[in-house]
Design an enzyme around this catalytic site. Structure first.
Site, PDB file in Angstrom:
ATOM      1  N   HIS A  53      39.421  37.125  44.597  1.00 39.82           N
ATOM      2  CA  HIS A  53      39.589  38.474  45.175  1.00 39.82           C
ATOM      3  C   HIS A  53      38.250  38.956  45.748  1.00 39.82           C
ATOM      4  CE1 HIS A  53      40.998  42.844  44.845  1.00 39.82           C
ATOM      5  NE2 HIS A  53      39.681  43.009  44.781  1.00 39.82           N
ATOM      6  N   ARG A 112      34.336  51.650  48.447  1.00 41.03           N
ATOM      7  CA  ARG A 112      35.516  51.571  47.587  1.00 41.03           C
ATOM      8  C   ARG A 112      35.256  52.199  46.222  1.00 41.03           C
ATOM      9  NH1 ARG A 112      32.579  47.164  46.274  1.00 41.03           N
ATOM     10  NH2 ARG A 112      33.000  46.203  44.260  1.00 41.03           N
TER      11      ARG A 112
HETATM   12  C1  HEM Z   1      35.059  45.848  49.925  1.00 42.06           C
HETATM   13  C2  HEM Z   1      36.206  45.393  49.467  1.00 42.06           C
HETATM   14  C3  HEM Z   1      36.441  45.031  48.029  1.00 42.06           C
HETATM   15  C4  HEM Z   1      35.586  44.430  47.147  1.00 42.06           C
HETATM   16  C5  HEM Z   1      34.158  43.957  47.395  1.00 42.06           C
HETATM   17  C6  HEM Z   1      36.296  44.311  45.897  1.00 42.06           C
HETATM   18  C7  HEM Z   1      35.776  43.754  44.749  1.00 42.06           C
HETATM   19  C8  HEM Z   1      36.332  43.888  43.501  1.00 42.06           C
HETATM   20  C9  HEM Z   1      35.717  43.490  42.270  1.00 42.06           C
HETATM   21  C10 HEM Z   1      34.346  42.869  42.126  1.00 42.06           C
HETATM   22  C11 HEM Z   1      36.585  43.796  41.286  1.00 42.06           C
HETATM   23  C12 HEM Z   1      36.380  43.563  39.790  1.00 42.06           C
HETATM   24  C13 HEM Z   1      35.975  44.875  39.121  1.00 42.06           C
HETATM   25  C14 HEM Z   1      35.749  44.645  37.630  1.00 42.06           C
HETATM   26  O1  HEM Z   1      34.855  43.859  37.291  1.00 42.06           O
HETATM   27  O2  HEM Z   1      36.475  45.274  36.828  1.00 42.06           O
HETATM   28  C15 HEM Z   1      37.749  44.381  41.881  1.00 42.06           C
HETATM   29  C16 HEM Z   1      38.820  44.849  41.184  1.00 42.06           C
HETATM   30  C17 HEM Z   1      39.968  45.302  41.770  1.00 42.06           C
HETATM   31  N1  HEM Z   1      40.215  45.419  43.099  1.00 42.06           N
HETATM   32 FE1  HEM Z   1      38.942  45.017  44.594  1.00 42.06          FE
HETATM   33  N2  HEM Z   1      37.548  44.793  46.043  1.00 42.06           N
HETATM   34  C18 HEM Z   1      37.685  45.238  47.329  1.00 42.06           C
HETATM   35  C19 HEM Z   1      38.804  45.776  47.901  1.00 42.06           C
HETATM   36  C20 HEM Z   1      40.005  45.934  47.263  1.00 42.06           C
HETATM   37  C21 HEM Z   1      41.226  46.331  47.897  1.00 42.06           C
HETATM   38  C22 HEM Z   1      41.405  46.607  49.384  1.00 42.06           C
HETATM   39  C23 HEM Z   1      42.175  46.405  46.915  1.00 42.06           C
HETATM   40  C24 HEM Z   1      43.621  46.757  47.008  1.00 42.06           C
HETATM   41  C25 HEM Z   1      44.080  47.772  47.671  1.00 42.06           C
HETATM   42  C26 HEM Z   1      41.539  46.080  45.673  1.00 42.06           C
HETATM   43  C27 HEM Z   1      42.134  46.115  44.452  1.00 42.06           C
HETATM   44  C28 HEM Z   1      41.487  45.881  43.267  1.00 42.06           C
HETATM   45  C29 HEM Z   1      42.097  46.091  41.979  1.00 42.06           C
HETATM   46  C30 HEM Z   1      43.504  46.587  41.694  1.00 42.06           C
HETATM   47  C31 HEM Z   1      41.148  45.719  41.038  1.00 42.06           C
HETATM   48  C32 HEM Z   1      41.277  45.765  39.508  1.00 42.06           C
HETATM   49  C33 HEM Z   1      41.772  44.448  39.010  1.00 42.06           C
HETATM   50  C34 HEM Z   1      41.852  44.436  37.500  1.00 42.06           C
HETATM   51  O3  HEM Z   1      40.982  45.034  36.827  1.00 42.06           O
HETATM   52  O4  HEM Z   1      42.789  43.821  37.006  1.00 42.06           O
HETATM   53  N3  HEM Z   1      40.218  45.769  45.919  1.00 42.06           N
HETATM   54  N4  HEM Z   1      37.582  44.413  43.234  1.00 42.06           N
END
Ligand code: HEM
Length: 265
Positions: free
Chosen positions: A187, A200
């Site tokens: 992801h 974000r």
């Molecule tokens: C610049 C764009 C994005 C980056 C760099 C990014 C990066 C990340 C990272 C590093 C995490 C892990 C956070 C943790 O350690 O708890 C995360 C979690 C998550 N991201 Fe993204 N993300 C991006 C965009 C998005 C988008 C567009 C969505 C959906 C609409 C999304 C949905 C989620 C969700 C739902 C989680 C939580 C997952 C979980 O804890 O089970 N992200 N993201």
């Protein structure tokens, strides 16, 4: 000159009163609230009724001022932001986004807002509450990815805000930690190219809402945001998204007084 005990007590009481007044006037520390884990956020999507537009312009302007006054009264506890949804999101005019250290503070503000003249013309279409947390998966990512993740979004105001509620399926939650780490690594890899154009913020909503996450984004580059979503739809983690959107909420970002002016003019 010798001061009596009564005089000293009087001075002490004034110092306490002045200190309290100063901390209330200073308001809540926005930057800290918006970056700390343990911040409670409530998002409400409102639709304005038709009777609002039947009010004379001065009455609408007076009602807008009433809202500003209510927000001012709660400024020592909550941060309130608005997004203009009218014209971009179905059956919606306004997103109100409230942050504080306690969900009850958000409720106090929203109850007071609902009781204003403007608030009485609004019907809430969706309400989600959620909390910010320390990252669960980032610690497991390789060092180079962790370093890249520190890239700051481009500075300056962004034109658009997008809110996407996400619910994971049961298989996600029972999957072993190392499998979830691997999927979140994919992801992250798929989204690193969007770090600069897309700002974000992730909120955890399990137990407070019917979804598990409220994902909130700000960007001026909607085409790049569209690429980001498409990239994320291609990774394995997306198979565990039981709900993605439903609704997607999109609007333009403006200061609160500018948005109120749209409805008052
Ligand atoms: C610049 C764009 C994005 C980056 C760099 C990014 C990066 C990340 C990272 C590093 C995490 C892990 C956070 C943790 O350690 O708890 C995360 C979690 C998550 N991201 Fe993204 N993300 C991006 C965009 C998005 C988008 C567009 C969505 C959906 C609409 C999304 C949905 C989620 C969700 C739902 C989680 C939580 C997952 C979980 O804890 O089970 N992200 N993201």
């Amino acid at each position: 000159m010798r001061l009596s005990w009564g005089c000293l007590a009087g001075i002490a009481i004034w110092l306490v009163v002045l200190g309290t007044a100063r901390s209330a006037a200073a308001g809540v520390d926005r930057d800290k609230l918006m970056s700390d884990p343990g911040t409670y956020a409530t998002f409400v999507v409102y639709e304005l009724d038709r009777d609002w537009w039947k009010l004379a312009r001065p009455a609408r302007a007076k009602a807008a001022k009433e809202v500003t006054d209510v927000f001012g009264k709660h400024a020592d506890k909550v941060v309130v932001d608005m997004v203009l949804l009218r014209g971009l999101t179905d059956r919606a005019d306004l997103l109100v986004r409230v942050h504080s250290t306690a969900l009850a503070h958000n409720q106090e503000l929203l109850v007071a807002f609902g009781a204003t003249t403007f608030g009485r013309h609004l019907a809430s279409r969706h309400t989600w509450s959620a909390v910010t947390k320390k990252p669960n998966y980032v610690p497991s990512l390789p060092d180079d990815m962790k370093a890249t993740l520190k890239t700051q979004p481009e500075p300056g105001p962004k034109a658009y805000a997008i809110l996407i509620p996400v619910k994971k399926d049961a298989a996600w939650w029972v999957a072993p930690q190392d499998q979830r780490n691997a999927m979140m690594k994919e992801h992250t890899a798929a989204s690193l190219a969007s770090l600069v154009p897309v700002k974000r913020k992730l909120y955890h909503a399990s137990g407070f809402a019917d979804v598990d996450f409220i994902t909130y984004f700000e960007t001026s580059k909607l085409d790049e945001f569209n690429n980001l979503i498409i990239n994320l739809m291609k990774v394995r983690e997306n198979r565990h998204n039981a709900q993605f959107g439903g609704p997607v909420v999109i609007g333009t970002i403006h200061p609160v007084d500018k948005i109120l002016a749209v409805f008052a003019s």
